[in-house]
Design a protein around this motif. Structure first.
Motif, PDB file in Angstrom:
ATOM      1  N   THR A   1    -137.091 -69.178  52.776  1.00  0.00           N
ATOM      2  CA  THR A   1    -136.642 -67.790  52.764  1.00  0.00           C
ATOM      3  C   THR A   1    -136.766 -67.240  51.348  1.00  0.00           C
ATOM      4  O   THR A   1    -136.839 -67.991  50.361  1.00  0.00           O
ATOM      5  CB  THR A   1    -135.179 -67.689  53.211  1.00  0.00           C
ATOM      6  N   TRP A   2    -136.747 -65.923  51.252  1.00  0.00           N
ATOM      7  CA  TRP A   2    -136.794 -65.316  49.926  1.00  0.00           C
ATOM      8  C   TRP A   2    -135.589 -65.704  49.071  1.00  0.00           C
ATOM      9  O   TRP A   2    -135.761 -66.065  47.895  1.00  0.00           O
ATOM     10  CB  TRP A   2    -136.935 -63.796  50.036  1.00  0.00           C
TER      11      TRP A   2
ATOM     12  N   ALA B   1    -134.695 -61.150  37.391  1.00  0.00           N
ATOM     13  CA  ALA B   1    -133.876 -60.656  36.281  1.00  0.00           C
ATOM     14  C   ALA B   1    -132.405 -60.631  36.667  1.00  0.00           C
ATOM     15  O   ALA B   1    -131.525 -61.033  35.882  1.00  0.00           O
ATOM     16  CB  ALA B   1    -134.348 -59.267  35.858  1.00  0.00           C
ATOM     17  N   THR B   2    -132.122 -60.174  37.883  1.00  0.00           N
ATOM     18  CA  THR B   2    -130.735 -60.122  38.350  1.00  0.00           C
ATOM     19  C   THR B   2    -130.131 -61.517  38.399  1.00  0.00           C
ATOM     20  O   THR B   2    -129.001 -61.748  37.939  1.00  0.00           O
ATOM     21  CB  THR B   2    -130.670 -59.465  39.738  1.00  0.00           C
ATOM     22  N   ARG B   3    -130.862 -62.468  38.938  1.00  0.00           N
ATOM     23  CA  ARG B   3    -130.359 -63.840  39.018  1.00  0.00           C
ATOM     24  C   ARG B   3    -130.181 -64.472  37.646  1.00  0.00           C
ATOM     25  O   ARG B   3    -129.373 -65.396  37.485  1.00  0.00           O
ATOM     26  CB  ARG B   3    -131.321 -64.689  39.860  1.00  0.00           C
TER      27      ARG B   3
ATOM     28  N   LEU C   1    -143.045 -70.139  49.462  1.00  0.00           N
ATOM     29  CA  LEU C   1    -143.181 -71.582  49.612  1.00  0.00           C
ATOM     30  C   LEU C   1    -142.388 -72.268  48.509  1.00  0.00           C
ATOM     31  O   LEU C   1    -142.331 -71.773  47.379  1.00  0.00           O
ATOM     32  CB  LEU C   1    -144.650 -72.010  49.516  1.00  0.00           C
ATOM     33  N   VAL C   2    -141.791 -73.391  48.820  1.00  0.00           N
ATOM     34  CA  VAL C   2    -141.125 -74.210  47.805  1.00  0.00           C
ATOM     35  C   VAL C   2    -141.582 -75.653  47.983  1.00  0.00           C
ATOM     36  O   VAL C   2    -141.962 -76.078  49.090  1.00  0.00           O
ATOM     37  CB  VAL C   2    -139.586 -74.116  47.890  1.00  0.00           C
ATOM     38  N   ARG C   3    -141.536 -76.399  46.883  1.00  0.00           N
ATOM     39  CA  ARG C   3    -141.921 -77.804  46.915  1.00  0.00           C
ATOM     40  C   ARG C   3    -140.775 -78.616  47.518  1.00  0.00           C
ATOM     41  O   ARG C   3    -139.658 -78.622  46.992  1.00  0.00           O
ATOM     42  CB  ARG C   3    -142.214 -78.277  45.497  1.00  0.00           C
ATOM     43  N   ASP C   4    -141.045 -79.272  48.626  1.00  0.00           N
ATOM     44  CA  ASP C   4    -140.022 -80.075  49.278  1.00  0.00           C
ATOM     45  C   ASP C   4    -139.760 -81.322  48.430  1.00  0.00           C
ATOM     46  O   ASP C   4    -140.681 -82.071  48.120  1.00  0.00           O
ATOM     47  CB  ASP C   4    -140.486 -80.475  50.685  1.00  0.00           C
TER      48      ASP C   4
ATOM     49  N   ASP D   1    -133.882 -68.231  44.270  1.00  0.00           N
ATOM     50  CA  ASP D   1    -132.859 -69.056  43.631  1.00  0.00           C
ATOM     51  C   ASP D   1    -133.494 -70.270  42.954  1.00  0.00           C
ATOM     52  O   ASP D   1    -133.142 -70.612  41.813  1.00  0.00           O
ATOM     53  CB  ASP D   1    -131.827 -69.528  44.666  1.00  0.00           C
ATOM     54  N   ARG D   2    -134.424 -70.923  43.638  1.00  0.00           N
ATOM     55  CA  ARG D   2    -135.101 -72.091  43.050  1.00  0.00           C
ATOM     56  C   ARG D   2    -135.864 -71.689  41.797  1.00  0.00           C
ATOM     57  O   ARG D   2    -135.843 -72.387  40.771  1.00  0.00           O
ATOM     58  CB  ARG D   2    -136.063 -72.699  44.079  1.00  0.00           C
TER      59      ARG D   2
END
Length: 713
Positions: A89-90, A498-500, A76-79, A95-96
């Protein structure tokens, strides 16, 4: 992302996801009753020595939370337009999450990013979360909700014995001691399968003393029940030691040969004569004398504390005073005797040993010890000078959230402080003030509802990993089925973040690979796991730490019993504590004339995030209540079930009355599992122990009155 484990066609031996007993259980594959329902059923596993097949209602119903109907199954992300959480999506969610952490560090500095963990995380997750904070984020600000669990007992044990392990002996030894003193512990409700050891103790002729202001189901089993006012356990322990000394019951040989600091402790205890202690605690001199006789007349004895004696602004000194009672009577460092702590959370022990705690590195190493930093840095492949120093403790971390100089972005994994933290209304405001909040959890907890990004976690039955139970026994959970599509393990989440954030190596998704590295990082530390492997745990029903690796066979056998030859201090001697009684941080007065104490009920667990979503457990304990004595109820004109408002200096909570003689007339009790109007931790005092930084959950001043019309929990 590593491939999810495939469902196994045969039953899987594993462990309960709840308390620190980590009871053995078996998961049998079944056809789901309906789409989205779990494909396993819980069965008894009689061969595991801690519970020998017995499970409480929480364990019996553990599979219910695997249902897709009660858990998160997509990120879930905050719109940004509506302000509401929406599915994502994952890649978008990760990313967020990563961008928010990186942007905060760039704008406000690395110390403005924090990590908050949980005592229910596996050792592998706890270890990798600590590494993530210090290697990827390079922040000192990591702590976990285990700070609210047994941190006072841990600090007191380190002071007295030089080492902290919940129990320095297997739980089975409890049934073999001559007299057991339980201080602020109610295992009949909090860890019911452990009660078989109490019953075995009584059947073998042993005696049980329970110290608790409430007449709990555990207290009903006792030979003697001492009911001190909340916040006075330190005075009670000092009064008992006074009687031991005055009656000539000190084990002078043990004190001379195996301890230090006795004379100072003696001086402090002698200032707490029985009549003074009776006035402070409300426990009669007669009952104190009975307790000393039961404890000292038995050939062996143990004192076990839990949150009732520990969650105080003087919790370390309180535990130290109970340890003094063991040392003065020679009931420590000997078979069937000693002090121990009944850890609460499933991995409250292992969770702090390997890097979640603000001042510790893996292996229970101090983060400000140059040798410890060098060892761990070598395992991690970084410069020791790049490792941050100690950070803020749990409440202090939350208290500064969203403020100048405090954390501005937080990664939170496996915790629900909106319900579980003291002064919870204030903590909720601070979490809302964050620039960026990322929450990894199984369900949409009250804390996750505030997040900018919510990442759904795999559960205990869907991933491998180790836990360390209250005995220091490292046990192995095995995956019995694959997580639902859209759900990832926490190890996979840490790898992706960690990768990001620019760290491509060192964050494997395979739990056994992480455990092997944990072993290398802990090698030579007090909590040395380097000789433990998954195969050994599976073969031996767990391995007790310390268990160092050996150069030649046979393998180190592990250490079920500590301190039999020497204590873990530099000189091998146990140290007496020397603190006198002092009042609670907040005493009753004209405006707030009563004491509030908090605790758990049988059918719920911790913040209730999972157990409140389990139908059978919700039916058994559907909501909060206020326990009060009939005399107080009569004074207030209250009958059972009436809505009450409890008010402290921090806020108010409303819940129905439960009138009972089980509580002292000067005290009210509320369970802390629920959010909303009945949230007990709205009221609790965040005053901190100066050593452990434990908040004073177990006593604060309140007033109680009938709720206004229409005001309900």
């Amino acid at each position: 992302m590593a491939p999810a484990p495939s469902p196994t066609p045969t039953p899987t031996d594993t462990h309960c996801p709840y308390c620190s007993l980590q009871c053995g259980m078996r998961l049998r594959p079944v056809a789901p009753a309906a789409p989205g329902e779990p494909a396993v059923a819980v069965e008894e596993r009689p061969d595991f020595p801690v519970n020998q097949g017995a499970l409480c209602g929480k364990g019996d119903n553990a599979a219910a939370v695997l249902s897709a109907h009660v858990r998160l199954t997509a990120p879930l992300v905050r719109d940004r337009r509506t302000g509401r959480l929406r599915e994502a999506t994952w890649p978008e969610a990760l990313d967020r999450a990563a961008r928010g952490l990186a942007a905060t560090a760039e704008r406000h500095g690395r110390d403005a990013v924090g990590v908050f963990g949980g005592g229910g995380l596996t050792n592998e997750k706890a270890y990798l979360l600590g590494k993530f904070a210090r290697v990827v984020l390079r922040t000192p600000n990591i702590d976990y909700n285990g700070r609210f669990c047994m941190s006072s007992a841990a600090a007191a044990q380190r002071r007295a014995f030089g080492l902290d392990r919940g129990l320095p002996f297997p739980l089975e030894d409890v049934a073999r001691t001559g007299c057991l003193v339980l201080v602020g512990a109610n295992p009949a409700d909090t860890m019911p399968p452990a009660v078989r050891h109490l019953r075995a103790l009584r059947e073998a002729g042993g005696r049980l003393i329970v110290v608790d202001p409430r007449r709990t189901r555990t207290a009903e089993l006792a030979d003697l029940h001492l009911r001190p006012r909340p916040g006075t356990d330190l005075a009670l322990a000092l009064g008992l030691l006074h009687l031991v000394i005055a009656d000539g019951r000190v084990d002078e040989t043990f004190v001379a040969d195996r301890t230090s600091g006795y004379e100072r402790a003696r001086t402090v205890a002698m200032a707490h004569w029985p009549e003074r202690v009776e006035r402070i605690t409300g426990v009669s001199v007669e009952h104190m004398r009975q307790a000393v006789a039961l404890f000292c007349d038995a050939p062996t004895g143990m004192v076990l504390t839990a949150r009732g004696g520990e969650q105080h602004s003087k919790g370390v000194d309180t535990v130290g005073a109970w340890i003094n009672l063991c040392l003065a009577t020679g009931r420590a460092g000997r078979p069937r005797s000693g002090y121990g702590c009944l850890t609460g959370q499933g991995n409250g022990q292992g969770g702090r040993e390997h890097g979640q705690k603000a001042d510790q590195l893996p292996g229970y190493r101090a983060i400000d010890d140059p040798a410890a930093r060098a060892h761990v840095a070598a395992v991690w492949g970084v410069d020791p000078d790049d490792l941050p120093g100690p950070g803020r403790s749990a409440y202090e971390l939350l208290d500064t959230a969203g403020t100048p100089g405090g954390v501005r972005a937080l990664l939170l994994m496996g915790s629900n402080p909106v319900v579980s933290a003291p002064h919870a209304g204030h903590v909720t405001e601070r979490l809302r003030a964050l620039d960026h909040l990322v929450v990894c959890d199984v369900v949409l907890s009250e804390t996750a509802e505030l997040a900018d990004v919510v990442l759904p976690s795999a559960q205990w039955a869907e991933e491998d990993g180790t836990m360390t139970n209250l005995e220091g026994r490292v046990i192995l959970r095995r995956a019995a089925l694959a997580p639902p599509p859209g759900v990832r393990t926490d190890l996979a989440v840490l790898h992706a973040l960690a990768t990001r954030l620019g760290t491509d190596k060192g964050f494997p998704e395979d739990a056994e690979e992480v455990f092997d590295e944990l072993g290398r990082a802990s090698a030579g530390g007090q909590a040395d796991y380097s000789g433990i492997t998954y195969s050994r745990i599976a073969a031996d029903d767990g391995v007790f730490w310390p268990c160092p690796a050996t150069d030649d066979p046979p393998d180190h056998p592990g250490t079920p019993r500590l301190f039999l030859d020497r204590f873990a201090t530099p000189d091998g001697r146990a140290r007496f504590a020397d603190a006198g009684h002092r009042p609670a941080a907040e005493e009753p007065d004209a405006d707030y004339p009563l004491r509030l104490t908090t605790g758990r009920v049988l059918a719920q667990y911790q913040s209730g995030a999972q157990t409140r979503r389990t139908a059978a457990l919700h039916r058994a304990a559907p909501g909060p209540f206020v326990e009060l004595h009939p005399r107080l109820a009569a004074r207030l004109g209250v009958t059972d079930g009436d809505q009450l408002t409890v008010t402290s200096r921090r806020g108010r909570a409303t819940a129905p009355a439960r009138v009972t003689t089980a509580i002292r007339p000067d005290t009210v009790f509320m369970p802390f599992h629920w959010p909303g109007a009945g949230r007990a931790n709205t009221l609790t005092n965040p005053a901190l122990d100066p050593v452990s930084r434990m908040p004073e959950f177990k006593v604060c001043a309140v007033r109680v009155e009938k709720a206004a019309a229409g005001e309900r929990s």
